[in-house]
Design an enzyme around this catalytic site. Sequence first.
Site, PDB file in Angstrom:
ATOM      1  N   HIS A  72      13.101  -8.430 -74.468  1.00 30.47           N
ATOM      2  CA  HIS A  72      13.140  -7.999 -73.078  1.00 30.47           C
ATOM      3  C   HIS A  72      13.073  -9.195 -72.129  1.00 30.47           C
ATOM      4  CE1 HIS A  72      11.610  -4.393 -75.216  1.00 30.47           C
ATOM      5  NE2 HIS A  72      12.400  -3.767 -74.365  1.00 30.47           N
ATOM      6  N   ARG A 119      15.417 -10.521 -70.744  1.00 32.56           N
ATOM      7  CA  ARG A 119      16.312 -10.082 -69.673  1.00 32.56           C
ATOM      8  C   ARG A 119      16.545  -8.588 -69.842  1.00 32.56           C
ATOM      9  NH1 ARG A 119      21.153 -14.580 -68.832  1.00 32.56           N
ATOM     10  NH2 ARG A 119      19.937 -16.030 -67.546  1.00 32.56           N
ATOM     11  N   LYS A 153      23.375 -13.395 -79.393  1.00 37.26           N
ATOM     12  CA  LYS A 153      24.782 -13.374 -78.989  1.00 37.26           C
ATOM     13  C   LYS A 153      24.911 -13.384 -77.473  1.00 37.26           C
ATOM     14  CE  LYS A 153      27.132 -10.533 -81.397  1.00 37.26           C
ATOM     15  NZ  LYS A 153      27.706  -9.280 -81.935  1.00 37.26           N
ATOM     16  N   LYS A 168      19.880  -2.429 -80.598  1.00 38.15           N
ATOM     17  CA  LYS A 168      20.825  -1.796 -81.524  1.00 38.15           C
ATOM     18  C   LYS A 168      20.314  -0.418 -81.877  1.00 38.15           C
ATOM     19  CE  LYS A 168      24.784  -2.995 -83.373  1.00 38.15           C
ATOM     20  NZ  LYS A 168      25.822  -3.774 -82.651  1.00 38.15           N
ATOM     21  N   SER A 171      31.730  -5.442 -72.102  1.00 38.48           N
ATOM     22  CA  SER A 171      30.752  -4.403 -71.779  1.00 38.48           C
ATOM     23  C   SER A 171      29.952  -4.784 -70.534  1.00 38.48           C
ATOM     24  CB  SER A 171      29.793  -4.178 -72.956  1.00 38.48           C
ATOM     25  OG  SER A 171      30.382  -3.357 -73.934  1.00 38.48           O
TER      26      SER A 171
END
Length: 503
Positions: free
Chosen positions: A95, A97, A125, A137, A394
């Site tokens: 967290h 960001r 990533k 995820k 995204s």
Amino acid sequence: MWRASSITGRRRSASWCGVISHARFNSSFSLAAGEASFLEAVDIYFDKAAKLAASTPDILNQIKACNNLLKLQFPLKRLDGTVQLIEAYRAQHSHHRLPVKGGIRMAPNVEANETMALAALMTFKCAVVDIPFGGAKGGIKVDPTKYSPIEKEAIIRRYTSELVKKSFIGPALDVPAPDYGTGPQEMAWIKDTYEQLRSDINGSACVTGKPLEEGGIHGRQESTGLGVFFCLREFFTNQEYMKSLGLDLGIKGKSFIVQGFGNVGRHTSTFVQAAGGRVIAIAELDGGLVDETGIGLDIAQIQRYQAQNGTISGFPKAKTVLETSHLLELPCDVLIPAALESQIHAGNATRIQARIIAEAANGPVTPAAEKILEERGVVILPDLLLNAGGVTVSYFEWLKNLNHIHFGRMSRRMEEHGKQEFLNAIEHQFGNGHKLSEDVRRLLVKGNTEADFVSSGLEETMLVSWEKVRNTAKQRGCNLRTAAYLIAIERIATCYRLSGIFP
């Protein structure tokens, strides 16, 4: 009844873990004795880079740890009247960001450790390509091919409602996306369910990878494959790498083998072929293809055949191979694993004949395999960078949804008008009575569409990130994967230090 449970405990080498059209390929094989699991592999790669980082152990432990893991179990009443208990997960790795970001997969092998490993990869990533998200995820433990559309919709909607109850989804909290076994339709169901349960003006930004009609963005489908291609293109322009591998500059004429012909594999193959590369073999779970012409497989024809038949097996203009595992071991310049994790391992690494492995999938090469391959001079282009195109676009979709306007709407016509006036002035001043043809004029005055903005933004992101990874590897004397992890670690560590939590 439903049951949501929170699981607490330690993962190996971590400080703590708190609350808890697709490629088809087999991930159920057994790794060799002593070889790292997927989660352990991520930790090994992290630890290797952490030794080069300037950060203190407390920060490194926090970066490595999985913050939240939610486990869900809920009933599904199937069309035949039976009731099945569905198991599902959502991991929020970091967290540093917000929101956290990561796909949702539907597969029979989904489990907690795999979900945490994938969430960790998403954290690193996003940091590598400087996208302002933490990593997450999700996974639902089902084989989607064995459920009707009605049943899949019920599963997705129930899963989403449970995420809403636990505050594990939201435009500012946690933004899912498609992954293995899911696509735009599932994302549309997630969006609709979220907006039914939450009155949120930014509700469409709760998920990305949506259909265009539901707030999606042009270019999202091909984004991961295009990102892979951009990095490959840049790699093949590097004289130092090409000299060490004994290859000429450029993609043209190079031979490629692709494992997985889902969304990522299809688009990567298309871009490679358009640049003059030869795709000589494609491996899928239910059968693969081998080129016998010497000029490469026709990717467009294979895509049409797959769309009509639901498989690439039997494509008439290539040799069909039912046992596809050995296709990865054929001689080629570039092997592109675009399926699932741990497909190249200690058991087959010695037989890989590719000079370059471009990781379009998440974690396709185990640490043991990497060691074997690098000792043989194989260059590995790491997943942290190579397949970051999907999360990059995204991010653009998320921004589009938050701004409630598509890219180019306020500027395209103004841009075209300005170009028209400029050409008119040039013709009047210097044309001597000559005018541009309508075709040339149309080309020169064309304003940028949303697809143009997306492609340009993706190219900029991938090229800047590639340059950063390449330079870091050279400066620190490490391979490209370690360089990518090191960049991610240092960027995340800076966030923690600036927050004041750590000295």
